[in-house]
Design a protein around this motif. Structure first.
Motif, short mmCIF file in Angstrom:
data_model
loop_
_atom_site.label_atom_id
_atom_site.label_comp_id
_atom_site.label_asym_id
_atom_site.label_seq_id
_atom_site.Cartn_x
_atom_site.Cartn_y
_atom_site.Cartn_z
N LEU A 102 42.39 36.30 26.61
CA LEU A 102 43.80 36.18 26.97
C LEU A 102 44.21 37.28 27.93
O LEU A 102 44.91 37.03 28.92
N ALA A 103 43.77 38.50 27.65
CA ALA A 103 44.10 39.63 28.52
C ALA A 103 43.50 39.44 29.90
O ALA A 103 44.16 39.70 30.93
N GLN A 104 42.27 38.97 29.95
CA GLN A 104 41.60 38.74 31.23
C GLN A 104 42.33 37.65 32.03
O GLN A 104 42.54 37.79 33.24
N THR A 105 42.75 36.59 31.36
CA THR A 105 43.47 35.50 32.03
C THR A 105 44.84 35.98 32.50
O THR A 105 45.26 35.67 33.62
N ALA A 106 45.54 36.73 31.66
CA ALA A 106 46.85 37.26 32.04
C ALA A 106 46.74 38.17 33.25
O ALA A 106 47.57 38.10 34.17
N ASP A 107 45.71 39.00 33.29
CA ASP A 107 45.49 39.88 34.46
C ASP A 107 45.24 39.06 35.72
O ASP A 107 45.77 39.37 36.78
N ALA A 108 44.44 38.01 35.60
CA ALA A 108 44.14 37.16 36.76
C ALA A 108 45.40 36.47 37.28
O ALA A 108 45.59 36.33 38.49
N ILE A 109 46.28 36.06 36.37
CA ILE A 109 47.55 35.44 36.79
C ILE A 109 48.44 36.49 37.44
O ILE A 109 49.01 36.27 38.51
N GLY B 105 47.34 37.33 40.79
CA GLY B 105 47.35 36.19 41.71
C GLY B 105 45.96 35.68 42.07
O GLY B 105 45.80 34.99 43.08
N THR B 106 44.97 35.98 41.25
CA THR B 106 43.60 35.56 41.57
C THR B 106 43.15 34.31 40.83
O THR B 106 42.17 33.68 41.24
N LEU B 107 43.83 33.94 39.75
CA LEU B 107 43.40 32.79 38.96
C LEU B 107 43.47 31.50 39.78
O LEU B 107 42.51 30.74 39.83
N GLY B 108 44.61 31.26 40.40
CA GLY B 108 44.78 30.03 41.19
C GLY B 108 43.75 29.90 42.30
O GLY B 108 43.04 28.89 42.38
N PRO B 109 43.63 30.90 43.18
CA PRO B 109 42.62 30.81 44.24
C PRO B 109 41.19 30.64 43.72
O PRO B 109 40.39 29.94 44.31
N SER B 110 40.90 31.28 42.56
CA SER B 110 39.58 31.15 41.97
C SER B 110 39.31 29.70 41.54
O SER B 110 38.23 29.15 41.80
N LEU B 111 40.28 29.08 40.88
CA LEU B 111 40.13 27.68 40.48
C LEU B 111 40.03 26.77 41.70
O LEU B 111 39.26 25.81 41.72
N LEU B 112 40.80 27.08 42.73
CA LEU B 112 40.79 26.27 43.95
C LEU B 112 39.43 26.36 44.66
O LEU B 112 38.94 25.37 45.19
N ARG B 113 38.82 27.54 44.65
CA ARG B 113 37.47 27.68 45.23
C ARG B 113 36.45 26.89 44.41
O ARG B 113 35.55 26.26 44.96
N ARG B 114 36.59 26.95 43.11
CA ARG B 114 35.63 26.28 42.22
C ARG B 114 35.78 24.76 42.29
O ARG B 114 34.79 24.03 42.23
N TYR B 115 37.02 24.28 42.37
CA TYR B 115 37.30 22.85 42.41
C TYR B 115 38.22 22.57 43.60
O TYR B 115 39.43 22.45 43.45
N PRO B 116 37.67 22.45 44.80
CA PRO B 116 38.50 22.37 46.01
C PRO B 116 39.26 21.06 46.20
O PRO B 116 40.28 21.05 46.88
N GLU B 117 38.80 19.97 45.61
CA GLU B 117 39.43 18.69 45.92
C GLU B 117 39.89 17.96 44.66
O GLU B 117 39.27 18.05 43.62
#
Length: 168
Positions: free
Chosen positions: A14-21, A24-36
């Motif tokens: 949870l702490a790791q996810t909260a830090d990523a949000i 501002g890195t969680l969204g771009p990370s998911l977008l790189r992993r699943y671009p379409e």
């Protein structure tokens, strides 16, 4: 920061996810992993997609009378998808219909997230409760089910906190 969709996960995750949000890195990370986003944008395409899984893994379950996206399912307050059995008396017989409805939010998500929710709802055709047998069936249909569920829940937290949709 409250992570509404990640209740029950370990505190360090949870702490790791909260830090990523927060960073501002969680969204771009998911977008790189699943671009379409996937191509099943209407009810007919969704039905074909769901029936592919049903025919491959759950052939012996009762037929589905309705499969579709539902604009009324509100992800924040309700559910990502629903399964229902509707029984009606017709003369001297009891007729049952089975339905699967997927939140409209999934129209524009990557295929892996659609697969996760479809597998989840199909598993309810055989297993009603979220128990060990249910999750074994989910993993049988999608071996990466738990990872996809976590990533989807993390994305929903991102969406709730930032309001920034990643796929359109």
């Amino acid at each position: 920061m409250k992570l509404t969709f990640l209740g029950g996960y370990p505190p360090d995750l949870l702490a790791q996810t909260a830090d990523a949000i927060r960073q501002g890195t969680l969204g771009p990370s998911l977008l790189r992993r699943y671009p379409e986003a996937h191509e099943a944008r209407n009810d007919a395409a969704l039905r074909d997609y769901v029936m592919t899984f049903k025919n491959q893994y759950l052939r012996s379950t009762p037929p589905l009378s309705h499969i579709g996206y539902d604009n009324r399912l509100h992800v924040i307050r309700n559910a990502l998808g629903t399964h229902a059995t509707i029984s009606r008396v017709q003369g001297a017989k009891l007729k049952s219909r089975r339905e699967i409805r997927i939140a409209s939010l999934f129209r524009t998500m990557p295929e892996v997230f659609l697969r996760m929710i479809v597998v989840h709802e199909l598993a309810h055709l055989r297993e009603r409760d979220h128990d060990k047998a249910f999750y074994q069936l989910c993993r049988h249909m999608a071996p990466d089910y738990h990872q996809l569920e976590y990533e989807l829940r993390a994305y929903l937290c991102w969406l709730e906190i930032t309001g920034e949709a990643l796929w359109t």
